[in-house]
Design a protein around this motif. Structure first.
Motif, PDB file in Angstrom:
ATOM      1  N   LEU A  72       0.825  -1.201   0.000  1.00  0.00           N
ATOM      2  CA  LEU A  72       0.000   0.000   0.000  1.00  0.00           C
ATOM      3  C   LEU A  72       0.865   1.259   0.000  1.00  0.00           C
ATOM      4  O   LEU A  72       0.540   2.245  -0.659  1.00  0.00           O
ATOM      5  CB  LEU A  72      -0.939   0.000   1.206  1.00  0.00           C
ATOM      6  CG  LEU A  72      -2.086  -1.001   1.143  1.00  0.00           C
ATOM      7  CD1 LEU A  72      -2.843  -1.039   2.465  1.00  0.00           C
ATOM      8  CD2 LEU A  72      -3.023  -0.675   0.012  1.00  0.00           C
ATOM      9  N   GLU A  73       1.980   1.220   0.739  1.00  0.00           N
ATOM     10  CA  GLU A  73       2.893   2.360   0.722  1.00  0.00           C
ATOM     11  C   GLU A  73       3.495   2.542  -0.668  1.00  0.00           C
ATOM     12  O   GLU A  73       3.660   3.673  -1.138  1.00  0.00           O
ATOM     13  CB  GLU A  73       4.006   2.181   1.752  1.00  0.00           C
ATOM     14  CG  GLU A  73       3.562   2.470   3.166  1.00  0.00           C
ATOM     15  CD  GLU A  73       4.713   2.467   4.150  1.00  0.00           C
ATOM     16  OE1 GLU A  73       5.877   2.638   3.735  1.00  0.00           O
ATOM     17  OE2 GLU A  73       4.439   2.300   5.339  1.00  0.00           O
ATOM     18  N   GLY A  74       3.835   1.460  -1.332  1.00  0.00           N
ATOM     19  CA  GLY A  74       4.358   1.550  -2.693  1.00  0.00           C
ATOM     20  C   GLY A  74       3.350   2.162  -3.645  1.00  0.00           C
ATOM     21  O   GLY A  74       3.706   2.957  -4.523  1.00  0.00           O
ATOM     22  N   LEU A  75       2.077   1.821  -3.465  1.00  0.00           N
ATOM     23  CA  LEU A  75       1.030   2.412  -4.292  1.00  0.00           C
ATOM     24  C   LEU A  75       0.931   3.913  -4.049  1.00  0.00           C
ATOM     25  O   LEU A  75       0.842   4.700  -4.992  1.00  0.00           O
ATOM     26  CB  LEU A  75      -0.309   1.738  -4.004  1.00  0.00           C
ATOM     27  CG  LEU A  75      -1.518   2.270  -4.763  1.00  0.00           C
ATOM     28  CD1 LEU A  75      -1.374   1.999  -6.250  1.00  0.00           C
ATOM     29  CD2 LEU A  75      -2.784   1.666  -4.236  1.00  0.00           C
ATOM     30  N   LEU A  76       0.980   4.317  -2.779  1.00  0.00           N
ATOM     31  CA  LEU A  76       0.916   5.747  -2.481  1.00  0.00           C
ATOM     32  C   LEU A  76       2.161   6.479  -2.969  1.00  0.00           C
ATOM     33  O   LEU A  76       2.081   7.635  -3.387  1.00  0.00           O
ATOM     34  CB  LEU A  76       0.749   5.962  -0.980  1.00  0.00           C
ATOM     35  CG  LEU A  76      -0.682   5.943  -0.473  1.00  0.00           C
ATOM     36  CD1 LEU A  76      -0.726   6.149   1.030  1.00  0.00           C
ATOM     37  CD2 LEU A  76      -1.528   6.964  -1.164  1.00  0.00           C
ATOM     38  N   ILE A  77       3.313   5.829  -2.933  1.00  0.00           N
ATOM     39  CA  ILE A  77       4.531   6.444  -3.452  1.00  0.00           C
ATOM     40  C   ILE A  77       4.399   6.675  -4.952  1.00  0.00           C
ATOM     41  O   ILE A  77       4.772   7.729  -5.472  1.00  0.00           O
ATOM     42  CB  ILE A  77       5.760   5.575  -3.128  1.00  0.00           C
ATOM     43  CG1 ILE A  77       6.069   5.665  -1.639  1.00  0.00           C
ATOM     44  CG2 ILE A  77       6.973   5.993  -3.937  1.00  0.00           C
ATOM     45  CD1 ILE A  77       7.090   4.658  -1.167  1.00  0.00           C
ATOM     46  N   ALA A  78       3.849   5.705  -5.651  1.00  0.00           N
ATOM     47  CA  ALA A  78       3.663   5.857  -7.095  1.00  0.00           C
ATOM     48  C   ALA A  78       2.675   6.983  -7.396  1.00  0.00           C
ATOM     49  O   ALA A  78       2.897   7.800  -8.297  1.00  0.00           O
ATOM     50  CB  ALA A  78       3.171   4.545  -7.707  1.00  0.00           C
ATOM     51  N   VAL A  79       1.592   7.054  -6.633  1.00  0.00           N
ATOM     52  CA  VAL A  79       0.611   8.126  -6.825  1.00  0.00           C
ATOM     53  C   VAL A  79       1.241   9.475  -6.509  1.00  0.00           C
ATOM     54  O   VAL A  79       1.077  10.451  -7.253  1.00  0.00           O
ATOM     55  CB  VAL A  79      -0.647   7.871  -5.957  1.00  0.00           C
ATOM     56  CG1 VAL A  79      -1.537   9.097  -5.898  1.00  0.00           C
ATOM     57  CG2 VAL A  79      -1.418   6.681  -6.483  1.00  0.00           C
ATOM     58  N   GLY A  80       1.984   9.543  -5.395  1.00  0.00           N
ATOM     59  CA  GLY A  80       2.622  10.800  -5.017  1.00  0.00           C
ATOM     60  C   GLY A  80       3.655  11.255  -6.030  1.00  0.00           C
ATOM     61  O   GLY A  80       3.718  12.442  -6.382  1.00  0.00           O
ATOM     62  N   GLY A  81       4.465  10.339  -6.527  1.00  0.00           N
ATOM     63  CA  GLY A  81       5.445  10.699  -7.547  1.00  0.00           C
ATOM     64  C   GLY A  81       4.786  11.151  -8.831  1.00  0.00           C
ATOM     65  O   GLY A  81       5.223  12.110  -9.470  1.00  0.00           O
TER      66      GLY A  81
END
Length: 152
Positions: A72-81
């Motif tokens: 889930l953190e990886g998903l948010l990192i991708a969205v944030g980037g």
């Protein structure tokens, strides 16, 4: 759903209006440098945070655990980037919020709680099929047994 669609359609106009306002206050060149700088910052943070999250997920897999937090953190990192790569200041604010570890963990925990609540709601309406375990209140499920014949 309509509010989300309306916000999605209005978002580019709001971003453009904010860019024009900032450009009129600080000038065109500083505004362009800010937009380009946040894009570069987003690419760098995306790489660093993504690699760190991938290593934590790999460690949890090596221990035999599921890395749901890291996924889930990886998903948010991708969205944030991705939001930081978009030109505009509003998307940059949301992108930075997704990339800061503290706020990212808060968002992930909120998503996990919401998913757990949704799963509990779905389980509340589940009736076990005939021949399986009874419902928690001890009552038998409503099952009508019978035979049918098809006549053509």
């Amino acid at each position: 759903m309509r509010a989300f669609l309306l916000l999605f359609l209005l978002f580019p106009f709001i971003e453009l209006a904010l860019l024009i306002q900032v450009g009129s206050v600080i000038g065109v060149l500083p505004t362009l440098l800010l937009v380009i700088g946040t894009g570069v910052l987003g690419a760098v943070l995306l790489r660093v945070a993504g690699v760190a999250t991938a290593w934590r997920a790999r460690e949890r897999l090596a221990r035999g655990e599921l890395p749901e937090q890291e996924m889930l953190e990886g998903l948010l990192i991708a969205v944030g980037g991705g939001l930081l790569l978009l030109p505009g200041f509003i998307s940059d604010i949301f992108g930075v919020l997704c990339l800061i570890p503290f706020t990212r963990r808060l968002l992930v925990n909120k998503v996990r709680l919401r998913a757990a609540e949704q799963a509990m709601r779905q389980r509340a309406f589940y009736d076990s099929p005939a021949g399986q375990a009874q419902r928690p209140d001890g009552a038998r499920p409503n099952v009508l047994e019978g035979e049918y014949e098809r006549r053509d």
